[in-house]
Enzyme design. Structure first.
Site, mmCIF file in Angstrom:
data_model
loop_
_atom_site.group_PDB
_atom_site.id
_atom_site.type_symbol
_atom_site.label_atom_id
_atom_site.label_comp_id
_atom_site.label_asym_id
_atom_site.label_seq_id
_atom_site.Cartn_x
_atom_site.Cartn_y
_atom_site.Cartn_z
ATOM 1 N N ARG A 38 0.833 -1.195 0.000
ATOM 2 C CA ARG A 38 0.000 0.000 0.000
ATOM 3 C C ARG A 38 0.873 1.252 0.000
ATOM 4 O O ARG A 38 2.079 1.184 0.119
ATOM 5 C CB ARG A 38 -0.889 0.041 1.259
ATOM 6 C CG ARG A 38 -1.763 -1.174 1.506
ATOM 7 C CD ARG A 38 -2.462 -1.053 2.853
ATOM 8 N NE ARG A 38 -3.168 -2.260 3.244
ATOM 9 C CZ ARG A 38 -4.425 -2.538 2.933
ATOM 10 N NH1 ARG A 38 -5.107 -1.683 2.202
ATOM 11 N NH2 ARG A 38 -4.998 -3.666 3.331
ATOM 12 N N THR A 85 -0.689 8.716 2.893
ATOM 13 C CA THR A 85 -0.608 7.260 3.020
ATOM 14 C C THR A 85 -1.760 6.752 3.883
ATOM 15 O O THR A 85 -2.417 7.529 4.599
ATOM 16 C CB THR A 85 0.710 6.860 3.702
ATOM 17 O OG1 THR A 85 0.745 7.451 5.016
ATOM 18 C CG2 THR A 85 1.905 7.329 2.891
ATOM 19 N N TYR A 124 7.557 7.104 16.999
ATOM 20 C CA TYR A 124 7.800 7.292 15.569
ATOM 21 C C TYR A 124 9.017 8.188 15.337
ATOM 22 O O TYR A 124 9.919 7.850 14.552
ATOM 23 C CB TYR A 124 6.554 7.891 14.910
ATOM 24 C CG TYR A 124 6.666 8.035 13.410
ATOM 25 C CD1 TYR A 124 6.479 6.942 12.583
ATOM 26 C CD2 TYR A 124 6.952 9.268 12.831
ATOM 27 C CE1 TYR A 124 6.581 7.063 11.200
ATOM 28 C CE2 TYR A 124 7.048 9.404 11.459
ATOM 29 C CZ TYR A 124 6.864 8.297 10.643
ATOM 30 O OH TYR A 124 6.968 8.439 9.287
ATOM 31 N N ASP A 132 5.259 -7.638 2.367
ATOM 32 C CA ASP A 132 4.283 -6.983 3.242
ATOM 33 C C ASP A 132 3.573 -8.062 4.047
ATOM 34 O O ASP A 132 3.717 -9.267 3.773
ATOM 35 C CB ASP A 132 3.277 -6.175 2.422
ATOM 36 C CG ASP A 132 2.671 -5.020 3.204
ATOM 37 O OD1 ASP A 132 2.952 -3.852 2.873
ATOM 38 O OD2 ASP A 132 1.922 -5.283 4.176
ATOM 39 N N ASP A 168 7.194 -10.515 7.596
ATOM 40 C CA ASP A 168 7.267 -9.521 8.665
ATOM 41 C C ASP A 168 8.711 -9.064 8.782
ATOM 42 O O ASP A 168 9.613 -9.877 9.022
ATOM 43 C CB ASP A 168 6.796 -10.170 9.974
ATOM 44 C CG ASP A 168 6.653 -9.180 11.120
ATOM 45 O OD1 ASP A 168 7.355 -8.152 11.112
ATOM 46 O OD2 ASP A 168 5.846 -9.453 12.029
ATOM 47 N N ASN A 214 11.150 0.406 3.443
ATOM 48 C CA ASN A 214 10.040 1.350 3.536
ATOM 49 C C ASN A 214 9.045 1.015 4.638
ATOM 50 O O ASN A 214 8.324 1.907 5.099
ATOM 51 C CB ASN A 214 9.324 1.387 2.173
ATOM 52 C CG ASN A 214 7.994 2.110 2.231
ATOM 53 O OD1 ASN A 214 7.949 3.328 2.384
ATOM 54 N ND2 ASN A 214 6.896 1.359 2.122
#
Length: 310
Positions: free
Chosen positions: A23, A194, A159, A44, A68, A95
């Site tokens: 995605r 996103t 994050y 993914d 994973d 990513n």
């Protein structure tokens, strides 16, 4: 065998491994790469969008594997699958990344740990699994960091810490690999449209209010297509840094100023107003991340099943 060296300015014929490829930016980057003649290996946790994307790109241009990034064995298997399918891995785009909601005092510790594990350990696993192949091909590694590596934001401690960490990882890796003919870059983006940002906007009024309060372009959202184009251009140039939009690069030079007492004054005022609201919303949601992240974390805790190629 053609080696991807410093003089090559095109991705045509190159094989690119992308984590978080189902995605968002990962998928858009895969589409842009295939448009420019590359082949992609997508990794993914979401099986269905992976299948759909491979079908869209064409079996001769793309392959995928369910995996994973927090499991080194998954990434080793993905690299082996890509080499078996296309003969090489020339480029890695690390990513895959997630975010949590809430203050340090309110966030679920398990979700905080999951963010660090995906965003930092996952990058290490991705690079480590592909490293021998990248060295053989004198290839390129793009580590996806963020604008958050330069400017702290309340409510996004995990994050921001993880993205600052992988920027430093990329800088160290660049030094380690340069004499081997391997180039390493880090990508730093402001808000990209996103699923992660969309979920945060949907879940948290505090997040929407924070974006609205940011001055000028700081609160604007860039499309995943524009981000993907910048990523691919960076790959072609074997760039040390990819900034999306371009003004994000200025924040790197302003980093000491952004953490100064003067700039902290406004951030503290915003935090005083927004953090109680965010923590209240997190408590009401009953989760410290998007539903997608919580589901993936729950799946990760289940007994591992055999990795499948798609």
């Amino acid at each position: 065998m053609r080696v991807y060296g410093w003089g090559v300015s095109s991705v045509q014929g190159k094989v690119v491994l992308i984590t978080g490829g189902a995605r968002g930016v990962g998928a858009a980057t895969a589409i842009e790469l295939v448009t420019r003649g590359a082949k992609v290996v997508l990794v993914d946790l979401d099986a269905e969008p992976l299948r759909e994307l491979v079908q869209r790109l064409g079996d001769g241009n793309a392959t995928s594997m369910l995996g994973d990034v927090t499991e080194l064995a998954d990434m080793q298997a993905a690299v082996a699958h890509g080499v078996e399918r296309f003969g090489a891995i020339d480029v890695v785009v690390a990513n895959a990344g997630i975010a949590s909601y809430g203050s340090v005092g309110a966030v679920d510790p398990a979700i905080f740990r999951r963010v660090i594990d995906v965003n930092i350990t996952g990058v290490f696993h991705t690079v480590r699994a592909a490293l021998a192949e990248i060295e053989r091909r004198r290839g390129y590694i793009l580590i996806v960091s963020s604008e958050a590596a330069y400017a702290p934001a309340p409510g996004l401690a995990a994050y921001g810490a993880s993205k600052a960490g992988v920027e430093h990882f990329a800088n160290a890796l660049r030094l380690e690999l340069s004499y081997k003919g391997v180039a390493v870059g880090s990508a730093h983006m402001s808000w990209i449209d996103t699923p992660m940002v969309q979920d945060a906007k949907q879940d948290l009024g505090a997040f929407r209010e924070m974006l609205a309060s940011l001055p000028g372009p700081l609160g604007a959202t860039t499309s995943v297509q524009q981000c993907a184009q910048a990523f691919v251009s960076g790959i072609e140039k074997r760039a040390n840094r990819v900034n999306v939009p371009g003004w994000v690069g200025l924040l790197r030079w302003l980093k000491p100023v952004l953490s100064s007492k003067l700039f902290d004054l406004q951030s503290r005022r915003d935090a005083k107003r927004l953090m109680p609201l965010m923590d209240e919303e997190v408590a009401h949601l009953g989760r410290s991340a998007s539903a997608r992240v919580v589901t993936s974390a729950a799946v990760h805790e289940q007994p591992a099943e055999a990795l499948e190629s798609l």
